[in-house]
Design an enzyme around this catalytic site. Structure first.
Site, PDB file in Angstrom:
ATOM      1  N   TYR A 142       5.635  -4.655  -5.601  1.00  0.00           N
ATOM      2  CA  TYR A 142       5.325  -3.841  -6.777  1.00  0.00           C
ATOM      3  C   TYR A 142       5.962  -4.232  -7.951  1.00  0.00           C
ATOM      4  CZ  TYR A 142       3.154  -0.496  -3.342  1.00  0.00           C
ATOM      5  OH  TYR A 142       2.570  -0.090  -2.152  1.00  0.00           O
ATOM      6  N   LYS A 193       5.379  -8.969   8.306  1.00  0.00           N
ATOM      7  CA  LYS A 193       4.406  -9.951   8.574  1.00  0.00           C
ATOM      8  C   LYS A 193       4.847 -11.392   8.422  1.00  0.00           C
ATOM      9  CE  LYS A 193       0.160  -8.869   8.795  1.00  0.00           C
ATOM     10  NZ  LYS A 193      -0.429  -9.038   9.859  1.00  0.00           N
ATOM     11  N   ASP A 226       1.386  -4.548  10.912  1.00  0.00           N
ATOM     12  CA  ASP A 226       0.110  -3.890  11.158  1.00  0.00           C
ATOM     13  C   ASP A 226       0.149  -3.380  12.647  1.00  0.00           C
ATOM     14  OD1 ASP A 226       0.463  -6.522  12.244  1.00  0.00           O
ATOM     15  OD2 ASP A 226      -1.772  -7.295  11.963  1.00  0.00           O
ATOM     16  N   ASP A 250       5.562   1.921   2.032  1.00  0.00           N
ATOM     17  CA  ASP A 250       4.635   3.001   1.283  1.00  0.00           C
ATOM     18  C   ASP A 250       3.737   3.530   2.186  1.00  0.00           C
ATOM     19  OD1 ASP A 250       3.453   4.234  -0.611  1.00  0.00           O
ATOM     20  OD2 ASP A 250       2.858   2.756  -1.986  1.00  0.00           O
ATOM     21  N   ASP A 254       3.457   7.201   4.945  1.00  0.00           N
ATOM     22  CA  ASP A 254       2.383   8.187   4.757  1.00  0.00           C
ATOM     23  C   ASP A 254       1.630   8.417   5.911  1.00  0.00           C
ATOM     24  OD1 ASP A 254       2.930   8.597   1.969  1.00  0.00           O
ATOM     25  OD2 ASP A 254       0.818   7.973   1.624  1.00  0.00           O
TER      26      ASP A 254
END
Ligand code: NAD
Length: 370
Positions: A142, A193, A226, A250, A254
């Site tokens: 970001y 990852k 993942d 992020d 959620d």
């Protein structure tokens, strides 16, 4: 009793409505438990824009920097849709996070037994769920440079975002994960990852090294992010603390949030580094939800996320563990008693408004004093 400086920023929409219920608990703690909170209140978001044409004033920013903790409500709303981009309500929140250098975002996902039946997952998978997602908040994709969209001149454009992490950024969030795990079930799962990203390789290495340097009493596991997302909906109770970068955090926070039901239930904390002299961390506590313009002014907002944010503040900024436990216990008790705001209402329960919910939690908290 030591003075504890709190800077309060209720904000817009349902922010001030939920805030008023939390404030009653702070006032109760001051008058009945000599908690010694020193309170100052400021303006943020649309409320600050209306008063001084910017989403937070320099004066209020200074007060936030000087406080032991900031408690924030919510900002935004259609009234400010057309204000200049730099003065939009959310800019005040981003300025606070940036200037206070709040690099760690703590999002607990706790499923109160009384609400387990209303989760989108099977009740037995979420009943008693208590996990903490620790998201790196100031680095990663970001913020990395370059961040561009280039016209390639052949009818095509190219967009670039840069995922970048330095060792120190991973070390400090890793160390915080281990320290937080020690106050819980002593387990950390680090997610990245590393199979396809260099930043994942470094993340994995640095977390492993940090673990070896003083945190080997904490159990550490690693999982690809993942697979972590899949495991969060398959068997969420296997986790205690999950530590991950800004982007994966992020998304994973959620996912975890929705295991527990309404946005109106979710608190969060954002923490910075400890001050070298006082050892206190800069800290801001806020509900995950926004200003909910669709229900603002109706007295029906759920104040639990706001009140649970105060419980996090007691726990992480002031080490008032007994009071934090009692406050969280009071929320659970009121839910057990069948009280519900509209967002968490189900058959056979008693629907109440913001004030009734807040006052029931306050009364239960007051009655729970030793
Ligand atoms: P929102 O969180 O405000 O609302 C989403 C939905 O959840 C709405 O239907 C709302 O009524 C409901 N809801 C949220 N909190 C609730 C509560 N405590 N009790 C009962 N119901 C609740 O998100 P949104 O609608 O996408 O955004 C509204 C405004 O809030 C926008 O201006 C947005 O930019 C801003 N926003 C601010 C923050 C923040 O201040 N941290 C976070 C998210 C959104």
């Amino acid at each position: 009793m030591a003075n504890r400086k709190l800077f309060l920023l209720p904000g817009d929409g349902i922010g001030p409505e939920a805030f008023a219920e939390m404030r009653k608990i702070i006032d109760h703690m001051n008058s009945e438990e000599s908690a010694g909170f020193e309170l100052e209140e400021g303006l943020v978001g649309g409320a600050a824009y209306d008063a001084h044409g910017e989403s937070i004033s320099d004066g209020d920013m200074e007060k936030a920097m000087a406080a032991d903790a900031v408690i924030f409500g919510a900002v935004g709303g259609p009234k400010w849709d057309s204000v200049p981009y730099d003065q939009r309500p959310e800019a005040g929140l981003l300025r606070l996070r940036k200037e206070m250098e709040l690099y760690a975002n703590l999002r607990p996902a706790i499923c109160y037994p009384a609400l387990a039946a209303s989760s989108s997952l099977k009740q037995e998978l979420v009943d008693g769920l208590d996990i903490l997602i620790l998201r790196e908040l100031t680095g990663g994709v970001y913020f990395g440079d370059p961040k561009t969209i280039t016209d390639l001149g052949n009818g095509q454009k190219r967009a670039v975002d840069t995922q970048v992490y330095d060792t120190y950024e991973i070390e400090r969030i890793g160390a915080m994960a281990f320290e937080l795990a020690r106050t819980r079930s002593n387990r950390v799962c680090s997610m990245e990852k590393r199979n396809v990203m260099k930043s994942g390789v470094l993340w994995n290495e640095v977390v492993t090294e940090t673990h070896k340097r003083g945190y080997e009493d904490v159990e550490l596991t690693h999982m690809l992010a993942d697979a972590g997302g899949m495991q969060l909906v398959r068997q969420p109770k296997q986790f205690d603390v999950i530590v991950t970068d800004n982007l994966f955090g992020d998304m994973l926070s959620d996912i975890a949030a929705m295991l527990t039901g309404s946005l109106g239930m979710l608190p969060s904390a954002s923490l910075g580094s400890p001050d070298p002299i006082t050892k206190k961390r800069k800290a801001m506590y806020e509900p995950v939800h926004g200003s909910a313009p669709d229900i603002a002014g109706q007295g029906i907002a759920n104040p639990i996320a706001m009140i649970a944010s105060l419980a996090m503040c007691l726990r992480y900024s002031f080490e008032m563990i007994e009071q934090a436990d009692r406050l969280e216990g009071s929320i659970a008790q009121v839910l057990d008693d069948g009280l519900r705001t509209g967002d968490i209402m189900s058959d056979g329960m008693t629907q109440v408004g913001t004030v009734e919910m807040g006052e029931a939690i306050l009364a239960t908290y007051g009655a729970s004093a030793a």
